[in-house]
Design a protein around this motif. Structure first.
Motif, PDB file in Angstrom:
ATOM      1  N   LEU A 390       0.839  -1.194   0.000  1.00 12.52           N
ATOM      2  CA  LEU A 390       0.000   0.000   0.000  1.00 12.52           C
ATOM      3  C   LEU A 390       0.874   1.244   0.000  1.00 12.52           C
ATOM      4  O   LEU A 390       1.694   1.441   0.901  1.00 12.52           O
ATOM      5  N   LEU A 391       0.720   2.075  -1.008  1.00 12.65           N
ATOM      6  CA  LEU A 391       1.476   3.318  -1.119  1.00 12.65           C
ATOM      7  C   LEU A 391       0.489   4.477  -1.136  1.00 12.65           C
ATOM      8  O   LEU A 391      -0.225   4.683  -2.116  1.00 12.65           O
ATOM      9  N   PRO A 392       0.404   5.239  -0.064  1.00 13.17           N
ATOM     10  CA  PRO A 392      -0.620   6.286   0.027  1.00 13.17           C
ATOM     11  C   PRO A 392      -0.444   7.389  -1.000  1.00 13.17           C
ATOM     12  O   PRO A 392       0.658   7.646  -1.497  1.00 13.17           O
ATOM     13  N   VAL A 393      -1.537   8.051  -1.282  1.00  5.55           N
ATOM     14  CA  VAL A 393      -1.493   9.292  -2.046  1.00  5.55           C
ATOM     15  C   VAL A 393      -1.063  10.383  -1.066  1.00  5.55           C
ATOM     16  O   VAL A 393      -1.731  10.625  -0.066  1.00  5.55           O
ATOM     17  N   THR A 394       0.050  11.030  -1.347  1.00  6.55           N
ATOM     18  CA  THR A 394       0.561  12.046  -0.439  1.00  6.55           C
ATOM     19  C   THR A 394      -0.072  13.399  -0.749  1.00  6.55           C
ATOM     20  O   THR A 394      -0.840  13.558  -1.705  1.00  6.55           O
ATOM     21  N   TYR A 395       0.302  14.385   0.046  1.00  3.27           N
ATOM     22  CA  TYR A 395      -0.173  15.745  -0.195  1.00  3.27           C
ATOM     23  C   TYR A 395       0.277  16.233  -1.574  1.00  3.27           C
ATOM     24  O   TYR A 395      -0.479  16.909  -2.281  1.00  3.27           O
ATOM     25  N   ASP A 396       1.499  15.883  -1.974  1.00  7.26           N
ATOM     26  CA  ASP A 396       1.959  16.263  -3.310  1.00  7.26           C
ATOM     27  C   ASP A 396       1.100  15.610  -4.385  1.00  7.26           C
ATOM     28  O   ASP A 396       0.842  16.207  -5.437  1.00  7.26           O
ATOM     29  N   GLY A 397       0.684  14.360  -4.134  1.00  6.98           N
ATOM     30  CA  GLY A 397      -0.212  13.708  -5.083  1.00  6.98           C
ATOM     31  C   GLY A 397      -1.537  14.431  -5.199  1.00  6.98           C
ATOM     32  O   GLY A 397      -2.082  14.615  -6.290  1.00  6.98           O
ATOM     33  N   TRP A 398      -2.091  14.846  -4.055  1.00  2.00           N
ATOM     34  CA  TRP A 398      -3.331  15.620  -4.080  1.00  2.00           C
ATOM     35  C   TRP A 398      -3.146  16.928  -4.838  1.00  2.00           C
ATOM     36  O   TRP A 398      -4.009  17.317  -5.634  1.00  2.00           O
ATOM     37  N   ALA A 400      -1.180  17.448  -7.244  1.00  3.88           N
ATOM     38  CA  ALA A 400      -1.130  17.114  -8.673  1.00  3.88           C
ATOM     39  C   ALA A 400      -2.545  16.986  -9.237  1.00  3.88           C
ATOM     40  O   ALA A 400      -2.817  17.414 -10.360  1.00  3.88           O
ATOM     41  N   ILE A 401      -3.452  16.392  -8.455  1.00  5.31           N
ATOM     42  CA  ILE A 401      -4.850  16.310  -8.875  1.00  5.31           C
ATOM     43  C   ILE A 401      -5.443  17.714  -9.008  1.00  5.31           C
ATOM     44  O   ILE A 401      -6.117  18.040  -9.990  1.00  5.31           O
ATOM     45  N   GLU A 402      -5.184  18.560  -8.016  1.00  4.15           N
ATOM     46  CA  GLU A 402      -5.659  19.950  -8.071  1.00  4.15           C
ATOM     47  C   GLU A 402      -5.160  20.662  -9.314  1.00  4.15           C
ATOM     48  O   GLU A 402      -5.908  21.381  -9.988  1.00  4.15           O
ATOM     49  N   ALA A 403      -3.876  20.499  -9.619  1.00  3.60           N
ATOM     50  CA  ALA A 403      -3.291  21.166 -10.790  1.00  3.60           C
ATOM     51  C   ALA A 403      -3.936  20.666 -12.074  1.00  3.60           C
ATOM     52  O   ALA A 403      -4.190  21.448 -13.006  1.00  3.60           O
ATOM     53  N   ALA A 404      -4.200  19.369 -12.143  1.00  2.00           N
ATOM     54  CA  ALA A 404      -4.844  18.812 -13.329  1.00  2.00           C
ATOM     55  C   ALA A 404      -6.252  19.364 -13.495  1.00  2.00           C
ATOM     56  O   ALA A 404      -6.711  19.630 -14.611  1.00  2.00           O
ATOM     57  N   GLU A 405      -6.961  19.555 -12.379  1.00  2.00           N
ATOM     58  CA  GLU A 405      -8.315  20.103 -12.459  1.00  2.00           C
ATOM     59  C   GLU A 405      -8.300  21.568 -12.891  1.00  2.00           C
ATOM     60  O   GLU A 405      -9.182  22.010 -13.629  1.00  2.00           O
ATOM     61  N   ALA A 406      -7.308  22.309 -12.441  1.00  5.24           N
ATOM     62  CA  ALA A 406      -7.175  23.702 -12.882  1.00  5.24           C
ATOM     63  C   ALA A 406      -6.848  23.763 -14.364  1.00  5.24           C
ATOM     64  O   ALA A 406      -7.393  24.608 -15.109  1.00  5.24           O
ATOM     65  N   ALA A 407      -5.974  22.875 -14.826  1.00  6.03           N
ATOM     66  CA  ALA A 407      -5.625  22.849 -16.243  1.00  6.03           C
ATOM     67  C   ALA A 407      -6.827  22.470 -17.095  1.00  6.03           C
ATOM     68  O   ALA A 407      -7.036  23.017 -18.190  1.00  6.03           O
ATOM     69  N   LEU A 408      -7.622  21.530 -16.600  1.00  6.98           N
ATOM     70  CA  LEU A 408      -8.822  21.133 -17.334  1.00  6.98           C
ATOM     71  C   LEU A 408      -9.791  22.302 -17.458  1.00  6.98           C
ATOM     72  O   LEU A 408     -10.387  22.521 -18.521  1.00  6.98           O
ATOM     73  N   ALA A 409      -9.950  23.066 -16.391  1.00  6.11           N
ATOM     74  CA  ALA A 409     -10.834  24.233 -16.432  1.00  6.11           C
ATOM     75  C   ALA A 409     -10.363  25.237 -17.475  1.00  6.11           C
ATOM     76  O   ALA A 409     -11.169  25.790 -18.240  1.00  6.11           O
ATOM     77  N   ARG A 410      -9.066  25.466 -17.528  1.00  7.87           N
ATOM     78  CA  ARG A 410      -8.532  26.411 -18.524  1.00  7.87           C
ATOM     79  C   ARG A 410      -8.787  25.917 -19.934  1.00  7.87           C
ATOM     80  O   ARG A 410      -9.154  26.686 -20.833  1.00  7.87           O
ATOM     81  N   SER A 411      -8.612  24.614 -20.135  1.00  8.54           N
ATOM     82  CA  SER A 411      -8.792  24.078 -21.489  1.00  8.54           C
ATOM     83  C   SER A 411     -10.248  24.138 -21.937  1.00  8.54           C
ATOM     84  O   SER A 411     -10.533  24.226 -23.133  1.00  8.54           O
ATOM     85  N   ALA A 423     -12.289   7.695 -10.104  1.00  7.97           N
ATOM     86  CA  ALA A 423     -10.977   7.332  -9.582  1.00  7.97           C
ATOM     87  C   ALA A 423      -9.971   7.103 -10.696  1.00  7.97           C
ATOM     88  O   ALA A 423      -8.779   7.346 -10.518  1.00  7.97           O
ATOM     89  N   ALA A 424     -10.435   6.656 -11.873  1.00  5.95           N
ATOM     90  CA  ALA A 424      -9.500   6.369 -12.955  1.00  5.95           C
ATOM     91  C   ALA A 424      -8.773   7.624 -13.402  1.00  5.95           C
ATOM     92  O   ALA A 424      -7.566   7.609 -13.642  1.00  5.95           O
ATOM     93  N   ALA A 425      -9.515   8.729 -13.527  1.00  3.54           N
ATOM     94  CA  ALA A 425      -8.890   9.986 -13.945  1.00  3.54           C
ATOM     95  C   ALA A 425      -7.872  10.453 -12.916  1.00  3.54           C
ATOM     96  O   ALA A 425      -6.789  10.916 -13.258  1.00  3.54           O
ATOM     97  N   MET A 426      -8.215  10.317 -11.633  1.00  2.99           N
ATOM     98  CA  MET A 426      -7.279  10.724 -10.587  1.00  2.99           C
ATOM     99  C   MET A 426      -6.047   9.823 -10.582  1.00  2.99           C
ATOM    100  O   MET A 426      -4.917  10.297 -10.429  1.00  2.99           O
ATOM    101  N   ALA A 427      -6.268   8.528 -10.756  1.00  3.27           N
ATOM    102  CA  ALA A 427      -5.149   7.601 -10.787  1.00  3.27           C
ATOM    103  C   ALA A 427      -4.220   7.924 -11.945  1.00  3.27           C
ATOM    104  O   ALA A 427      -2.994   7.860 -11.817  1.00  3.27           O
ATOM    105  N   ALA A 428      -4.793   8.308 -13.088  1.00  2.00           N
ATOM    106  CA  ALA A 428      -3.985   8.632 -14.248  1.00  2.00           C
ATOM    107  C   ALA A 428      -3.121   9.860 -13.985  1.00  2.00           C
ATOM    108  O   ALA A 428      -1.960   9.915 -14.386  1.00  2.00           O
ATOM    109  N   VAL A 429      -3.669  10.842 -13.298  1.00  2.00           N
ATOM    110  CA  VAL A 429      -2.890  12.031 -12.954  1.00  2.00           C
ATOM    111  C   VAL A 429      -1.726  11.654 -12.049  1.00  2.00           C
ATOM    112  O   VAL A 429      -0.596  12.097 -12.237  1.00  2.00           O
ATOM    113  N   LEU A 430      -1.989  10.820 -11.059  1.00  2.00           N
ATOM    114  CA  LEU A 430      -0.945  10.413 -10.125  1.00  2.00           C
ATOM    115  C   LEU A 430       0.146   9.609 -10.819  1.00  2.00           C
ATOM    116  O   LEU A 430       1.297   9.620 -10.412  1.00  2.00           O
TER     117      LEU A 430
END
Length: 462
Positions: A390-398, A400-411, A423-430
């Motif tokens: 088990l490898l947790p999603v760290t704060y940096d991983g979170w 990264a999800i935030e950054a991807a969501e901001a980029a998606l909004a811009r696009s 979860a698949a989209a989040m996993a792909a970002v990570l």
């Protein structure tokens, strides 16, 4: 030696608990915030309506807590599945449970399990992009919908159903959900309360928003809104006065209709293979209790969303009271080195900020209990998780999800952020590949596919 505490749950109660520990402890403290999902903030992210941006801004405050020295976010770790009560008590000086009230109460009427009869929280999770709910969960193909309940959650659900997709375009609603809202065939929404307007649980601010909807006429029956405002608390009096003013309105012919009903209770959901109608009974008060009058009405609705209250669920191995739907506690103490905060402690009451004082009380109890006590922990969480793959999603991983969501909004030309759906989209970002086509099925338990995705981030260092 540092005091080491595990906080189970990263909603407001959990993060306020982490903050209180860092502020109240007189010596060094290390706090691990464990979360089943890959994302923190609980109901702030997945419960607050997307068009309530001022309330959602509290995430900025919660973010600063997760960035404090000594605080770690460990996402994608489910209590009771990945780690047990005994595991945490072996690895920490104390454990604080902050898992909230995650389940809707049932109405207990025939037909409640028909397709089309669902918990309001499922609908909220859907439009908030919760990983447990797929974007195709709701079709909105029925012209009429009933929402049972007259609290703020019911008002949020009604408002989202009544608004146009264009009105929600600047919010963080997932793009796939926005498309479904744009294709909605809903023309009438019925919000139904068992008691009178003076007993409704919504706040005046939330209620007034319904009267300002550009896409829906609000209708209230004068006889159902009748109530004396004399002696009522200011908030309640305001609610009644607003509802009575709506009863005198002339409909403006807007595309959708919102019927706010009182003194009606659901007695049966009708349909063969799915919801086709809702049978209601007129009610009255007798000795303070709601009783039926024998007068019935049938609404031709194709979907029923129940919002009649929420309850916590038992955690494996943790004491739980079925009577109060909480963990029995004294000022937050639930047992030896075990504590509780938030709705799991006191029941589903108060606003987001209420959790701050609640968490502070629990932490005072915890620190007093452990003051001068020698540590009894004898293991570390990181190697335990590693042995289990088990490898947790760290704060940096979170982030990264935030950054991807901001980029998606811009696009998409849509506001500050658009939530990734599933979860698949989040996993792909990570994993650093961006959203992918091969969707990992979402379930009602742990978000699928996160174990491998989290490997790109690994464990956070202390």
């Amino acid at each position: 030696m540092s005091l080491r505490v595990a906080v189970v749950g990263s909603g407001p109660a959990g993060i306020y608990t982490a903050e209180a520990l860092t502020r109240q402890a007189t010596g060094p403290v290390e706090v691990d915030v464990l979360e089943r999902l890959p994302t923190p903030y609980g109901l702030v992210r997945y419960g607050v309506a997307p068009d309530h941006t001022s309330i959602k801004s509290i995430a900025g405050y919660l973010r600063r807590v997760l960035e404090l020295p000594g605080v770690r976010f460990l996402g994608g770790i489910e209590f009771g599945r990945d780690v047990s009560r005994d595991d945490l008590l072996a690895c920490y000086d104390a454990v604080v449970y902050c898992t909230g009230a995650m389940v809707d109460r049932r109405m207990g009427v025939p037909g409640e399990d028909l397709p089309g009869s669902v918990a309001a929280t499922d609908f909220v999770n859907w439009y908030c992009g919760h990983p447990d709910v797929t974007a195709d969960r709701f079709l909105l193909d029925s012209p009429e919908v009933a929402v049972i309940g007259v609290g703020n959650v019911a008002v949020d659900v009604v408002r989202i159903l009544a608004k146009t997709a264009e009105e929600l375009r600047a919010t963080d609603v997932p793009e796939e959900v926005l498309s479904r809202l744009a294709a909605s065939r809903v023309k009438a929404v019925h919000m139904i309360g068992r008691r009178g307007p003076e007993h409704a649980k919504f706040t005046l601010k939330e209620l007034r928003e319904l009267g300002e909807l550009a896409n829906a006429d609000v209708r209230v029956r004068p006889e159902e809104a009748a109530a004396s405002v004399e002696g009522l608390p200011r908030q309640v009096r305001g609610n009644v006065e607003v509802l009575q003013s709506w009863a005198a309105r002339t409909p403006a012919g807007r595309p959708r209709r919102l019927d706010v009903r009182f003194w009606m209770r659901p007695v049966e959901i009708l349909g063969r293979d799915r919801v086709e109608a809702l049978k209601l009974e007129r009610t009255r008060l007798a000795d303070g209790r709601v009783v039926g009058t024998g007068e019935f009405e049938v609404l031709p609705v194709g979907m029923v969303l129940r919002s009649v209250g929420y309850r916590s669920v038992p955690l494996p191995g943790v004491p739980f009271s079925e009577a109060t739907m909480t963990v029995p506690n004294e000022a937050g103490r639930a047992g030896d080195r075990e504590y509780v905060a938030g709705w799991l402690k006191r029941g589903p009451s108060g606003v987001i900020g209420t959790n701050k004082s609640d968490a502070a009380e629990t932490v005072r109890t915890l620190l007093a209990d452990l003051s001068g006590r020698a540590p009894v922990r004898h293991a570390d969480l990181d190697p335990l998780l590693a042995r289990r793959g088990l490898l947790p999603v760290t704060y940096d991983g979170w982030r990264a999800i935030e950054a991807a969501e901001a980029a998606l909004a811009r696009s998409l030309g849509r506001g500050e952020r658009v939530k990734l759906a599933g979860a698949a989209a989040m996993a792909a970002v990570l994993e650093g590949r961006g959203p992918r086509e091969d969707k990992v099925p979402d379930g009602t338990g742990r978000p699928a596919g996160l174990e491998g995705a989290a490997g790109a981030e690994g464990l956070a260092s202390r």
